[in-house]
Write a protein that holds these residues in place. Structure first.
Motif, PDB file in Angstrom:
ATOM      1  N   CYS A   1      -7.469  -6.880   3.731  1.00 56.75           N
ATOM      2  CA  CYS A   1      -6.189  -6.305   4.209  1.00 56.75           C
ATOM      3  C   CYS A   1      -6.560  -5.808   5.774  1.00 56.75           C
ATOM      4  N   PHE A   2      -7.740  -5.584   5.837  1.00 56.37           N
ATOM      5  CA  PHE A   2      -8.252  -4.971   7.356  1.00 56.37           C
ATOM      6  C   PHE A   2      -8.543  -6.057   8.298  1.00 56.37           C
ATOM      7  N   SER A   3      -8.689  -7.294   7.811  1.00 60.23           N
ATOM      8  CA  SER A   3      -9.082  -8.560   8.476  1.00 60.23           C
ATOM      9  C   SER A   3      -7.636  -9.060   9.013  1.00 60.23           C
ATOM     10  N   ILE A   4      -6.678  -8.916   8.072  1.00 60.82           N
ATOM     11  CA  ILE A   4      -5.266  -9.337   8.464  1.00 60.82           C
ATOM     12  C   ILE A   4      -4.749  -8.224   9.565  1.00 60.82           C
ATOM     13  N   TYR A   5      -4.790  -6.864   9.300  1.00 60.89           N
ATOM     14  CA  TYR A   5      -4.264  -5.855  10.032  1.00 60.89           C
ATOM     15  C   TYR A   5      -5.100  -6.011  11.367  1.00 60.89           C
ATOM     16  N   SER A   6      -6.318  -6.266  11.465  1.00 61.98           N
ATOM     17  CA  SER A   6      -6.920  -6.270  12.987  1.00 61.98           C
ATOM     18  C   SER A   6      -6.593  -7.556  13.789  1.00 61.98           C
TER      19      SER A   6
ATOM     20  N   THR B   1      -5.801   9.776  18.219  1.00 61.17           N
ATOM     21  CA  THR B   1      -5.839  10.958  18.303  1.00 61.17           C
ATOM     22  C   THR B   1      -4.725  11.847  17.384  1.00 61.17           C
ATOM     23  N   PRO B   2      -3.350  11.274  17.732  1.00 60.14           N
ATOM     24  CA  PRO B   2      -2.390  11.996  16.871  1.00 60.14           C
ATOM     25  C   PRO B   2      -2.673  11.783  15.191  1.00 60.14           C
ATOM     26  N   LEU B   3      -3.127  10.505  14.989  1.00 54.52           N
ATOM     27  CA  LEU B   3      -3.490  10.454  13.571  1.00 54.52           C
ATOM     28  C   LEU B   3      -4.399  11.098  12.975  1.00 54.52           C
ATOM     29  N   LEU B   4      -5.432  11.255  13.677  1.00 58.53           N
ATOM     30  CA  LEU B   4      -6.807  12.261  13.253  1.00 58.53           C
ATOM     31  C   LEU B   4      -6.209  13.632  13.107  1.00 58.53           C
ATOM     32  N   LYS B   5      -5.383  13.993  14.140  1.00 57.31           N
ATOM     33  CA  LYS B   5      -4.962  15.419  14.112  1.00 57.31           C
ATOM     34  C   LYS B   5      -4.111  15.764  12.957  1.00 57.31           C
ATOM     35  N   ARG B   6      -3.206  14.712  12.228  1.00 60.81           N
ATOM     36  CA  ARG B   6      -2.789  14.787  11.157  1.00 60.81           C
ATOM     37  C   ARG B   6      -3.645  15.087   9.844  1.00 60.81           C
TER      38      ARG B   6
ATOM     39  N   TYR C   1       0.728  -1.129   0.101  1.00 61.70           N
ATOM     40  CA  TYR C   1       0.024   0.048  -0.043  1.00 61.70           C
ATOM     41  C   TYR C   1       0.922   1.247  -0.151  1.00 61.70           C
ATOM     42  N   ARG C   2       1.960   1.261   0.770  1.00 63.22           N
ATOM     43  CA  ARG C   2       2.670   2.456   1.047  1.00 63.22           C
ATOM     44  C   ARG C   2       2.840   3.510  -0.357  1.00 63.22           C
TER      45      ARG C   2
ATOM     46  N   GLU D   1       1.186   6.750  -0.821  1.00 59.15           N
ATOM     47  CA  GLU D   1       1.754   7.872  -0.807  1.00 59.15           C
ATOM     48  C   GLU D   1       1.433   8.975  -1.868  1.00 59.15           C
ATOM     49  N   GLU D   2       1.043   8.520  -3.060  1.00 58.43           N
ATOM     50  CA  GLU D   2       0.782   9.439  -4.019  1.00 58.43           C
ATOM     51  C   GLU D   2      -0.490  10.118  -3.589  1.00 58.43           C
ATOM     52  N   ILE D   3      -1.397   9.896  -2.797  1.00 61.49           N
ATOM     53  CA  ILE D   3      -2.441  10.406  -2.197  1.00 61.49           C
ATOM     54  C   ILE D   3      -2.364  10.930  -0.965  1.00 61.49           C
ATOM     55  N   GLY D   4      -1.195  10.998  -0.466  1.00 57.27           N
ATOM     56  CA  GLY D   4      -0.903  11.586   0.719  1.00 57.27           C
ATOM     57  C   GLY D   4      -1.401  11.161   2.030  1.00 57.27           C
ATOM     58  N   LEU D   5      -1.638   9.829   1.859  1.00 56.85           N
ATOM     59  CA  LEU D   5      -1.997   9.025   3.184  1.00 56.85           C
ATOM     60  C   LEU D   5      -0.761   7.984   3.567  1.00 56.85           C
ATOM     61  N   THR D   6      -0.971   7.347   4.835  1.00 58.16           N
ATOM     62  CA  THR D   6      -0.463   6.277   5.284  1.00 58.16           C
ATOM     63  C   THR D   6      -1.344   5.218   5.344  1.00 58.16           C
ATOM     64  N   TYR D   7      -1.081   4.016   5.529  1.00 57.16           N
ATOM     65  CA  TYR D   7      -2.010   3.055   5.462  1.00 57.16           C
ATOM     66  C   TYR D   7      -3.004   2.934   6.600  1.00 57.16           C
ATOM     67  N   PRO D   8      -2.682   3.100   8.046  1.00 58.46           N
ATOM     68  CA  PRO D   8      -3.606   3.415   8.871  1.00 58.46           C
ATOM     69  C   PRO D   8      -4.484   4.755   8.470  1.00 58.46           C
ATOM     70  N   GLN D   9      -3.777   5.749   8.074  1.00 57.30           N
ATOM     71  CA  GLN D   9      -4.897   6.867   7.888  1.00 57.30           C
ATOM     72  C   GLN D   9      -5.598   6.478   6.563  1.00 57.30           C
ATOM     73  N   PHE D  10      -5.292   5.714   5.680  1.00 58.93           N
ATOM     74  CA  PHE D  10      -6.260   4.901   4.729  1.00 58.93           C
ATOM     75  C   PHE D  10      -7.408   4.309   5.087  1.00 58.93           C
ATOM     76  N   LEU D  11      -7.035   3.586   6.292  1.00 60.11           N
ATOM     77  CA  LEU D  11      -8.085   2.922   7.045  1.00 60.11           C
ATOM     78  C   LEU D  11      -9.301   3.699   7.448  1.00 60.11           C
ATOM     79  N   VAL D  12      -8.781   4.625   8.339  1.00 65.28           N
ATOM     80  CA  VAL D  12      -9.355   5.605   8.980  1.00 65.28           C
ATOM     81  C   VAL D  12     -10.459   6.383   8.025  1.00 65.28           C
ATOM     82  N   MET D  13      -9.990   6.707   6.983  1.00 63.51           N
ATOM     83  CA  MET D  13     -10.712   7.511   5.951  1.00 63.51           C
ATOM     84  C   MET D  13     -11.891   6.442   5.490  1.00 63.51           C
TER      85      MET D  13
END
Lengths: 152, 152
Positions: free
Chosen positions: B20-25, A77-82, A34-35, A39-51
């Motif tokens: 990927c989320f099933s694996i992540y979690s 909290t820190p992830l959401l702040k970013r 994923y990385r 990266e091309e859309i400005g997200l990390t993998y956990p940030q992607f999952l949040v979105m």
DNA sequence: TGCAAACAAATTGCACACAATTAATTAAGT
DNA sequence: ACTTAATTAATTGTGTGCAATTTGTTTGCA
């Protein structure tokens, strides 16, 4: 059919025989896959999952999001702040209950949605697994996750 | 049987539909399950995996260990230094090739082995999955991991 | 009403992961 | 032999995860 008179000494399995290692290393592999795409859309993998979670249901509290992702506020909290800092979502206290923070995807956040969909699609293509096989894997993994969480 | 004249707009799946989320979690859940048990023997979950790998084959280099665990030196070096600091392993340059660092489990490290085996056993009991089901899951996950890594 | 318990986020400290770079050593080609 | 390329660890900087604690708010109950 008799019990071991001298039970074998308790031994550590080999790393490749541990289910937990298969999950661990598959998780790392997905992160690495994923990385560069995210990266091309400005997200990390956990940030992607949040979105992804917020696109499905907007206006959640941090606690509700955490329950969906199995993460707590010290991670979120820190992830959401970013994400707020780059303008993808807003964080605001709930006027009805000032303890809660409501998360709302911004227009900029919604504009990212089709690009994220393209990334998810590219991942599926790369992994090249059938929908059935994926479903089978998911149900096995979700079963394990749920069993672990039910036992605290 | 005709192609969509207007293909559906590309949509992001729901979080629970992502493999990927099933694996992540599931990975997070295993970490959380291991943590309190491993804490009693002074290890973190990644440290446990390193020790398991070294118990299986001692005297490896950092590179060889990294290939086994799919980790690189920037992750392993600090982790290995911590294990060295608590006396579970030794790190020494290979006299035959000073670029390499050889990892050797100490007596104290080997003394930990039965306790680690007991932890692994307790995990298996808690997860409560049959050996066959675990093997099926492992082969699916390892297949995905290997496919991802073969594509760089 | 008043006040302790419960609750939701945030904060702090530690340990991974990983990209990018650096330092040291060995291998390879001319 | 000598210079360059390749190889191996270590270092640096950023972003998670999580236990433990803190801060601020709400609930419950005497």
């Amino acid at each position: 059919m008799t019990a071991d008179p001298q039970p074998a000494a308790l031994e550590v399995p080999r790393i490749d025989d541990l289910l937990c290692f298969s999950i661990y290393s598959a998780g790392l592999a997905f992160n690495q896959l994923y990385r560069p795409l995210l990266e091309e859309i400005g997200l990390t993998y956990p940030q992607f999952l949040v979105m992804v979670a917020l696109w499905d249901r907007d206006g959640r509290t941090v606690k509700e999001l955490g329950e969906a992702l199995y993460l707590d506020s010290s991670t979120l909290t820190p992830l959401l702040k970013r994400l707020e800092a780059v303008g993808l979502l807003s964080r605001s206290r709930n006027p009805k209950d000032e303890r809660q923070v409501l998360l709302r995807v911004t227009d900029k956040g919604n504009a990212l949605r089709p690009k994220a969909a393209a990334v998810a699609c590219a991942i599926v293509d790369t992994v090249g697994i059938s929908a059935e096989a994926a479903k089978t894997l998911r149900s096995g993994l979700d079963g394990i996750r749920n069993k672990i969480h039910r036992q605290d």
